[in-house]
Scaffold this motif. Structure first.
Motif, PDB file in Angstrom:
ATOM      1  N   VAL A  87     -48.828 -20.170 -26.965  1.00 15.00           N
ATOM      2  CA  VAL A  87     -48.820 -19.162 -26.371  1.00 15.00           C
ATOM      3  C   VAL A  87     -49.837 -18.925 -25.313  1.00 15.00           C
ATOM      4  O   VAL A  87     -51.103 -19.175 -25.457  1.00 15.00           O
ATOM      5  CB  VAL A  87     -49.097 -17.821 -27.287  1.00 15.00           C
ATOM      6  N   LEU A 114     -48.290  -6.411 -31.837  1.00 18.81           N
ATOM      7  CA  LEU A 114     -47.912  -7.651 -31.376  1.00 18.81           C
ATOM      8  C   LEU A 114     -48.527  -8.506 -32.118  1.00 18.81           C
ATOM      9  O   LEU A 114     -48.166  -9.479 -32.850  1.00 18.81           O
ATOM     10  CB  LEU A 114     -48.049  -7.606 -30.093  1.00 18.81           C
ATOM     11  N   MET A 134     -46.101 -22.059 -32.696  1.00 18.46           N
ATOM     12  CA  MET A 134     -46.131 -21.313 -31.551  1.00 18.46           C
ATOM     13  C   MET A 134     -46.937 -21.962 -30.350  1.00 18.46           C
ATOM     14  O   MET A 134     -48.136 -22.660 -30.594  1.00 18.46           O
ATOM     15  CB  MET A 134     -46.720 -19.602 -31.777  1.00 18.46           C
ATOM     16  N   VAL A 182     -55.390 -14.832 -34.045  1.00 18.99           N
ATOM     17  CA  VAL A 182     -54.045 -15.395 -34.562  1.00 18.99           C
ATOM     18  C   VAL A 182     -54.146 -17.015 -34.431  1.00 18.99           C
ATOM     19  O   VAL A 182     -53.198 -17.405 -35.134  1.00 18.99           O
ATOM     20  CB  VAL A 182     -52.982 -14.774 -33.454  1.00 18.99           C
ATOM     21  N   ILE A 192     -38.713 -10.845 -28.137  1.00 23.54           N
ATOM     22  CA  ILE A 192     -38.842 -11.714 -29.057  1.00 23.54           C
ATOM     23  C   ILE A 192     -37.796 -12.004 -30.131  1.00 23.54           C
ATOM     24  O   ILE A 192     -37.328 -13.065 -30.419  1.00 23.54           O
ATOM     25  CB  ILE A 192     -40.308 -11.605 -29.721  1.00 23.54           C
ATOM     26  N   LYS A 233     -50.186 -22.735 -34.799  1.00 24.47           N
ATOM     27  CA  LYS A 233     -50.070 -21.550 -33.446  1.00 24.47           C
ATOM     28  C   LYS A 233     -51.261 -22.120 -32.790  1.00 24.47           C
ATOM     29  O   LYS A 233     -52.368 -22.100 -33.184  1.00 24.47           O
ATOM     30  CB  LYS A 233     -50.353 -20.309 -34.343  1.00 24.47           C
ATOM     31  N   LEU A 281     -44.401 -18.476 -25.591  1.00 22.38           N
ATOM     32  CA  LEU A 281     -44.756 -17.198 -25.143  1.00 22.38           C
ATOM     33  C   LEU A 281     -45.823 -17.102 -24.026  1.00 22.38           C
ATOM     34  O   LEU A 281     -46.664 -17.562 -24.307  1.00 22.38           O
ATOM     35  CB  LEU A 281     -45.121 -16.147 -26.522  1.00 22.38           C
ATOM     36  N   PRO A 299     -47.926 -12.568 -23.899  1.00 18.30           N
ATOM     37  CA  PRO A 299     -47.384 -11.754 -24.704  1.00 18.30           C
ATOM     38  C   PRO A 299     -48.081 -10.243 -24.551  1.00 18.30           C
ATOM     39  O   PRO A 299     -47.332  -9.010 -24.978  1.00 18.30           O
ATOM     40  CB  PRO A 299     -47.027 -12.164 -26.188  1.00 18.30           C
ATOM     41  N   SER A 300     -49.236 -10.178 -24.636  1.00 16.91           N
ATOM     42  CA  SER A 300     -50.051  -8.758 -24.875  1.00 16.91           C
ATOM     43  C   SER A 300     -50.295  -8.084 -23.512  1.00 16.91           C
ATOM     44  O   SER A 300     -50.915  -7.007 -23.382  1.00 16.91           O
ATOM     45  CB  SER A 300     -51.250  -9.132 -25.572  1.00 16.91           C
ATOM     46  N   LEU A 350     -47.188 -11.523 -34.486  1.00 12.23           N
ATOM     47  CA  LEU A 350     -47.421 -13.099 -34.157  1.00 12.23           C
ATOM     48  C   LEU A 350     -47.994 -13.617 -35.422  1.00 12.23           C
ATOM     49  O   LEU A 350     -47.588 -14.889 -35.674  1.00 12.23           O
ATOM     50  CB  LEU A 350     -48.144 -13.397 -33.169  1.00 12.23           C
ATOM     51  N   ARG A 351     -48.795 -13.066 -36.139  1.00 12.14           N
ATOM     52  CA  ARG A 351     -49.360 -13.712 -37.246  1.00 12.14           C
ATOM     53  C   ARG A 351     -48.537 -13.759 -38.339  1.00 12.14           C
ATOM     54  O   ARG A 351     -48.618 -14.711 -39.390  1.00 12.14           O
ATOM     55  CB  ARG A 351     -50.563 -12.784 -37.879  1.00 12.14           C
ATOM     56  N   ARG A 368     -40.938  -6.676 -28.179  1.00 15.60           N
ATOM     57  CA  ARG A 368     -40.445  -6.842 -29.330  1.00 15.60           C
ATOM     58  C   ARG A 368     -39.226  -7.239 -29.475  1.00 15.60           C
ATOM     59  O   ARG A 368     -38.623  -8.440 -30.168  1.00 15.60           O
ATOM     60  CB  ARG A 368     -40.768  -5.804 -30.489  1.00 15.60           C
TER      61      ARG A 368
END
Length: 234
Positions: free
Chosen positions: A187, A174, A185, A198, A146, A30, A159, A162-163, A178-179, A143
């Motif tokens: 991001v 979220l 990933m 994350v 995704i 990640k 992504l 995303p937030s 993701l976690r 969501r």
């Protein structure tokens, strides 16, 4: 899982967006992609599944170089989630949106349905199959967006912010999502608190180049680096 070698990209108007990017991302890793606006983050993400094509350098996904003959396999491996879910959700119902990718893979009806239900369960949206996306909250639509890529069983998720725009409760949901996901990933984000929670690894882009690539705790604990690249301390 993902390798970028000497990636360069210049927009048609002559703007140099990416300069000699070299990155390797392992299976399940990640990685946060941070930096000021205009640094090239979104441009980089759009290269990962061939939306943009590099002028110089190469990208391989699970050992497959991005090329015309491999683009279908690459896009099945790299799930792109845009910042605005309305760029991704266009069908009358949630089920139809999530089923779109598997249907175009030529899967039978039973397999498609199974993929849709599993993807919605992963993102906590089971029971929303017949809902109309434009009647749902931003957090719910993100969501579902995704889920549209999870239904393709990708190895990598890309992504973009995303937030962004989420209220605290939706943002927390979220982060937990993701976690929990096993995919690698990449991001792009300005949310440094999310990075801290994350992403073990952070890549900083500045003026189209990699300015930092290392453990997230190293940059999050370095006030001088954060200030240099216009990043907030979480």
């Amino acid at each position: 899982m993902l390798e970028l070698t000497d990636l360069c990209y210049t927009y048609p108007d002559g703007t140099e967006a990416l300069r000699h990017i070299n990155l390797r991302i392992a299976e399940g890793e990640k990685v946060a992609l941070v930096g000021p606006n205009g640094a090239g983050k979104s441009t980089l993400l759009l290269h990962l599944n061939g939306v943009l094509r590099c002028r110089t350098g190469a990208i391989t996904v699970a050992g497959h170089p991005i090329a015309d003959e491999s683009i279908r396999q690459v896009r099945a491996q790299v799930g792109m989630v845009f910042q605005d879910p309305d760029d991704q959700l266009f069908s009358p119902t949630v089920f139809d949106d999530v089923a779109f990718g598997p249907l175009h893979m030529g899967l039978d009806e039973q397999d498609v349905r199974g993929r849709v239900l599993r993807a919605l369960d992963q993102v906590g949206m089971s029971g929303f199959e017949r809902r109309m996306p434009h009647h749902m909250s931003l957090g719910q639509r993100k969501r579902v967006a995704i889920a549209t890529v999870l239904s393709m069983s990708p190895g990598v998720l890309a992504l973009d912010e995303p937030s962004a725009g989420l209220d605290p409760r939706a943002r927390r949901g979220l982060i937990d999502l993701l976690r929990s996901l096993p995919q690698a990933m990449v991001v792009s984000t300005h949310d440094m608190r999310m990075v801290a929670e994350v992403f073990p690894r952070t890549v900083v882009l500045a003026q189209g180049q990699v300015a930092f690539d290392g453990p997230s705790e190293a940059i999050l604990g370095d006030g001088e680096l954060l200030e240099r690249y216009g990043l907030e301390r979480p």
